[in-house]
Design an enzyme around this catalytic site. Structure first.
Site, PDB file in Angstrom:
ATOM      1  N   ILE A  69       0.835  -1.205   0.000  1.00  0.00           N
ATOM      2  CA  ILE A  69       0.000   0.000   0.000  1.00  0.00           C
ATOM      3  C   ILE A  69       0.871   1.256   0.000  1.00  0.00           C
ATOM      4  O   ILE A  69       0.615   2.201  -0.724  1.00  0.00           O
ATOM      5  CB  ILE A  69      -0.945   0.041   1.229  1.00  0.00           C
ATOM      6  CG1 ILE A  69      -1.890  -1.156   1.221  1.00  0.00           C
ATOM      7  CG2 ILE A  69      -1.732   1.347   1.255  1.00  0.00           C
ATOM      8  CD1 ILE A  69      -2.820  -1.215   2.418  1.00  0.00           C
TER       9      ILE A  69
ATOM     10  N   GLY B 297       6.734   4.019   3.190  1.00  0.00           N
ATOM     11  CA  GLY B 297       6.990   5.297   3.854  1.00  0.00           C
ATOM     12  C   GLY B 297       8.434   5.404   4.282  1.00  0.00           C
ATOM     13  O   GLY B 297       9.238   4.504   4.026  1.00  0.00           O
ATOM     14  N   ALA B 298       8.741   6.518   4.941  1.00  0.00           N
ATOM     15  CA  ALA B 298      10.110   6.740   5.405  1.00  0.00           C
ATOM     16  C   ALA B 298      10.481   5.715   6.473  1.00  0.00           C
ATOM     17  O   ALA B 298      11.620   5.283   6.572  1.00  0.00           O
ATOM     18  CB  ALA B 298      10.241   8.147   5.964  1.00  0.00           C
ATOM     19  N   GLU B 299       9.485   5.309   7.244  1.00  0.00           N
ATOM     20  CA  GLU B 299       9.768   4.449   8.383  1.00  0.00           C
ATOM     21  C   GLU B 299       9.275   3.025   8.190  1.00  0.00           C
ATOM     22  O   GLU B 299       9.898   2.079   8.684  1.00  0.00           O
ATOM     23  CB  GLU B 299       9.094   5.058   9.616  1.00  0.00           C
ATOM     24  CG  GLU B 299       9.809   4.734  10.890  1.00  0.00           C
ATOM     25  CD  GLU B 299       8.938   4.939  12.119  1.00  0.00           C
ATOM     26  OE1 GLU B 299       9.399   4.575  13.186  1.00  0.00           O
ATOM     27  OE2 GLU B 299       7.800   5.433  12.000  1.00  0.00           O
ATOM     28  N   ALA B 300       8.154   2.878   7.488  1.00  0.00           N
ATOM     29  CA  ALA B 300       7.521   1.560   7.432  1.00  0.00           C
ATOM     30  C   ALA B 300       6.989   1.234   6.044  1.00  0.00           C
ATOM     31  O   ALA B 300       6.683   2.117   5.257  1.00  0.00           O
ATOM     32  CB  ALA B 300       6.373   1.511   8.438  1.00  0.00           C
TER      33      ALA B 300
ATOM     34  N   ASP C 247       0.037  12.863  14.544  1.00  0.00           N
ATOM     35  CA  ASP C 247       0.095  13.064  13.086  1.00  0.00           C
ATOM     36  C   ASP C 247      -1.323  13.026  12.528  1.00  0.00           C
ATOM     37  O   ASP C 247      -1.627  12.270  11.603  1.00  0.00           O
ATOM     38  CB  ASP C 247       0.977  11.980  12.451  1.00  0.00           C
ATOM     39  CG  ASP C 247       1.304  12.268  10.988  1.00  0.00           C
ATOM     40  OD1 ASP C 247       1.147  13.424  10.558  1.00  0.00           O
ATOM     41  OD2 ASP C 247       1.690  11.329  10.267  1.00  0.00           O
TER      42      ASP C 247
HETATM   43  N1  LIG Z   1      -5.561  -0.947   8.890  1.00  0.00           N
HETATM   44  C1  LIG Z   1      -5.578  -0.371   7.700  1.00  0.00           C
HETATM   45  N2  LIG Z   1      -6.598  -0.595   6.838  1.00  0.00           N
HETATM   46  C2  LIG Z   1      -6.611  -0.015   5.619  1.00  0.00           C
HETATM   47  N3  LIG Z   1      -5.668   0.814   5.156  1.00  0.00           N
HETATM   48  C3  LIG Z   1      -4.624   1.077   5.964  1.00  0.00           C
HETATM   49  C4  LIG Z   1      -4.516   0.501   7.269  1.00  0.00           C
HETATM   50  N4  LIG Z   1      -3.362   0.927   7.830  1.00  0.00           N
HETATM   51  C5  LIG Z   1      -2.781   1.729   6.925  1.00  0.00           C
HETATM   52  N5  LIG Z   1      -3.533   1.834   5.806  1.00  0.00           N
HETATM   53  C6  LIG Z   1      -3.218   2.617   4.591  1.00  0.00           C
HETATM   54  O1  LIG Z   1      -1.821   2.733   4.472  1.00  0.00           O
HETATM   55  C7  LIG Z   1      -1.405   4.103   4.544  1.00  0.00           C
HETATM   56  C8  LIG Z   1      -0.084   4.172   5.307  1.00  0.00           C
HETATM   57  O2  LIG Z   1      -0.227   3.643   6.609  1.00  0.00           O
HETATM   58  P1  LIG Z   1       0.245   4.482   7.887  1.00  0.00           P
HETATM   59  O3  LIG Z   1       0.057   3.634   9.110  1.00  0.00           O
HETATM   60  O4  LIG Z   1      -0.422   5.807   7.871  1.00  0.00           O
HETATM   61  O5  LIG Z   1       1.816   4.604   7.616  1.00  0.00           O
HETATM   62  P2  LIG Z   1       2.756   5.874   7.394  1.00  0.00           P
HETATM   63  O6  LIG Z   1       3.479   6.020   8.705  1.00  0.00           O
HETATM   64  O7  LIG Z   1       3.647   5.478   6.266  1.00  0.00           O
HETATM   65  O8  LIG Z   1       1.911   7.072   7.088  1.00  0.00           O
HETATM   66  C9  LIG Z   1      -2.585   4.825   5.211  1.00  0.00           C
HETATM   67  O9  LIG Z   1      -2.641   6.184   4.871  1.00  0.00           O
HETATM   68  C10 LIG Z   1      -3.780   4.038   4.701  1.00  0.00           C
HETATM   69  O10 LIG Z   1      -4.160   4.472   3.418  1.00  0.00           O
HETATM   70 MG   LIG Z   2       0.162   7.788   7.808  1.00  0.00          MG
END
Ligand SMILES: Nc1ncnc2c1ncn2[C@@H]1O[C@H](COP(=O)(O)OP(=O)(O)O)[C@@H](O)[C@H]1O
Ligand SMILES: [Mg+2]
Length: 218
Positions: A10, A13-16, A127
């Site tokens: 999906i 990112g910078a971290e994950a 955030d």
């Molecule tokens: N549990 C989830 N269900 C559906 N989409 C998710 C979920 N967790 C993350 N995402 C999708 O992945 C993207 C990145 O996840 P996120 O935890 O926000 O990581 P980051 O720290 O890279 O922003 C989110 O903006 C969302 O679109």
């Molecule tokens: Mg995020």
């Protein structure tokens, strides 16, 4: 037990790295904190473990308090990966472009109540942007991405959440920003009370002014 099957990545990112998976009939999302080559390996491992554990703990706390977030299914500390429920929906960021104003008001009010509940539990998201809020098919709101969250009831930190939300609306959804924040605050003050809301709003204004000042002079 079958192995998880990766459906797609999906976001990197910078971290994950966040991926979608199928596992024993469940739709899951994995959030894997990746090693950073510039850190000393042992320190790197400890940082990733600490942040992964922190994010999972906060989500569990919030769910206990009735704040909607994806259920944690599994925590693999050896690879710094959280496996959680996949929320089948869209980021609020995108939903705002598609929904009609009345629906948006309702969502804003409910989001205000949710953030109010979170703040009453002394949890600051850290955030809070429209990319970290997901609306599912029935327009139920979920909060995600607690990597920068903290446990505090410091007014300044609570205010930063509201400031960040407001700013993320300002950049992407200029037209609906005022309407959204008005209804958000109605929901928020219903939960945390009028006086506390006013106190936090004063801080939000202060933070905004400081931001403007830095922009002009920096
Ligand atoms: N549990 C989830 N269900 C559906 N989409 C998710 C979920 N967790 C993350 N995402 C999708 O992945 C993207 C990145 O996840 P996120 O935890 O926000 O990581 P980051 O720290 O890279 O922003 C989110 O903006 C969302 O679109
Ligand atoms: Mg995020």
């Amino acid at each position: 037990m079958e192995e998880p099957e990766q459906i797609k990545v999906i976001r990197i990112g910078a971290e994950a790295v966040v991926s979608r998976l199928r596992w024993n009939g469940f739709d899951l999302v994995s959030k894997h904190r990746v090693p950073k080559p510039y850190r000393i390996p042992e320190l790197d491992r400890r940082i990733r473990d600490k942040r992964t554990l922190h994010e999972a703990k906060i989500i569990v706390e919030l769910k206990k308090a009735g704040v909607p977030a994806p259920a944690i299914m599994l925590l693999d500390r050896s690879s710094s990966t959280i496996y959680m429920q996949y929320i089948n929906g869209i980021e609020l960021k995108r939903a705002l472009d598609e929904l009609d104003p009345i629906k948006i008001e309702k969502i804003a009010r409910r989001l205000g109540e949710i953030i109010g509940k979170m703040h009453l539990k002394k949890i600051v998201h850290g955030d809070l942007t429209t990319s970290n809020i997901i609306l599912d098919k029935s327009e139920k709101i979920y909060l995600i991405d607690f990597g920068l969250s903290s446990v505090t009831d410091d007014v300044e930190e609570l205010a930063v959440d509201i400031h960040l939300l407001d700013r993320s609306l300002e950049s992407a959804h200029h037209k609906i920003r005022e309407r959204f924040m008005k209804h958000f605050l109605i929901g928020y003050s219903k939960i945390v009370g009028k006086n506390r809301t006013l106190e936090i709003l004063r801080k939000v204004k202060e933070i905004r002014m400081r931001g403007r000042y830095v922009e002009r002079s920096g």
